[in-house]
Design a protein around this motif. Structure first.
Motif: not given
Length: 195
Positions: A65-67, A71-72, A171-172, A179-180
């Protein structure tokens, strides 16, 4: 120079990916997460596999979850600045202040990027502390392990709340690769339908 060649960036934002606890068990649990997460059945993805240790499962999922959050958030740092996000918030009703209980004992108001920076540093300290997250099989987890994991998850969800309240438009408009977004596909689709 940034990852995308777009000028200077905070080098701490793109942190090295953390690994699950070493040994076959951690790798085996990580493979289970990877296999079930893409199945579309979120309940199955987070269910403790039969015969597995709950603390090891929580440790592997906490690192994962941290990763994912790292990334996000890293994809949005050009939009989430001290100027655009002077407080860490998720709308007008939710403002998050930072305190780690050690260096900063009394909660302080900070910008969203500073909060995330403090948070990622704090989580890395927890993950790297073998007294909290043992790296070798058979080493016991501390009695307060579940409390530490709950605090990590609570704070990481604040980052999600901030992202979706303050940066959802980025994001939208397809500024993040599909993929992210895969881990959040169901959530994103339900939000888009509600709009």
């Amino acid at each position: 120079m940034s990852l995308f060649g777009l000028g200077n960036r905070n080098q701490k934002t793109f942190r090295p990916k953390k690994n699950a606890p070493s040994g076959n068990k951690g790798a085996q649990l990580k493979r289970h997460i990877d296999a079930t997460l893409g199945s579309g059945n979120l309940r199955e993805a987070v269910r403790l596999p039969p015969g597995e240790d709950l603390n090891e499962w929580l440790a592997v999922n906490t690192v994962d979850f941290f990763n994912q959050v790292n990334i996000l958030y890293g994809t949005l740092i050009e939009f989430c600045t001290p100027t655009s996000c002077p407080t860490m918030s998720a709308g007008p009703k939710f403002e998050y202040r930072w305190a780690d209980g050690v260096q900063i004992k009394k909660p302080i108001e900070v910008s969203a990027p500073k909060y995330v920076d403090y948070l990622m540093d704090w989580i890395e300290l927890q993950l790297d502390d073998e007294n909290i997250f043992p790296q070798k099989l058979g080493v016991p987890f501390p009695p307060n392990f579940h409390d530490v994991v709950k605090t990590i998850f609570k704070r990481l969800f604040r980052v999600y709340a901030h992202i979706y309240h303050s940066h959802f438009q980025k994001i939208e408009f397809r500024l993040i690769d599909e993929g992210e977004l895969a881990p959040l596909r169901d959530l994103i689709e339900s939000i888009i339908v509600a709009l």
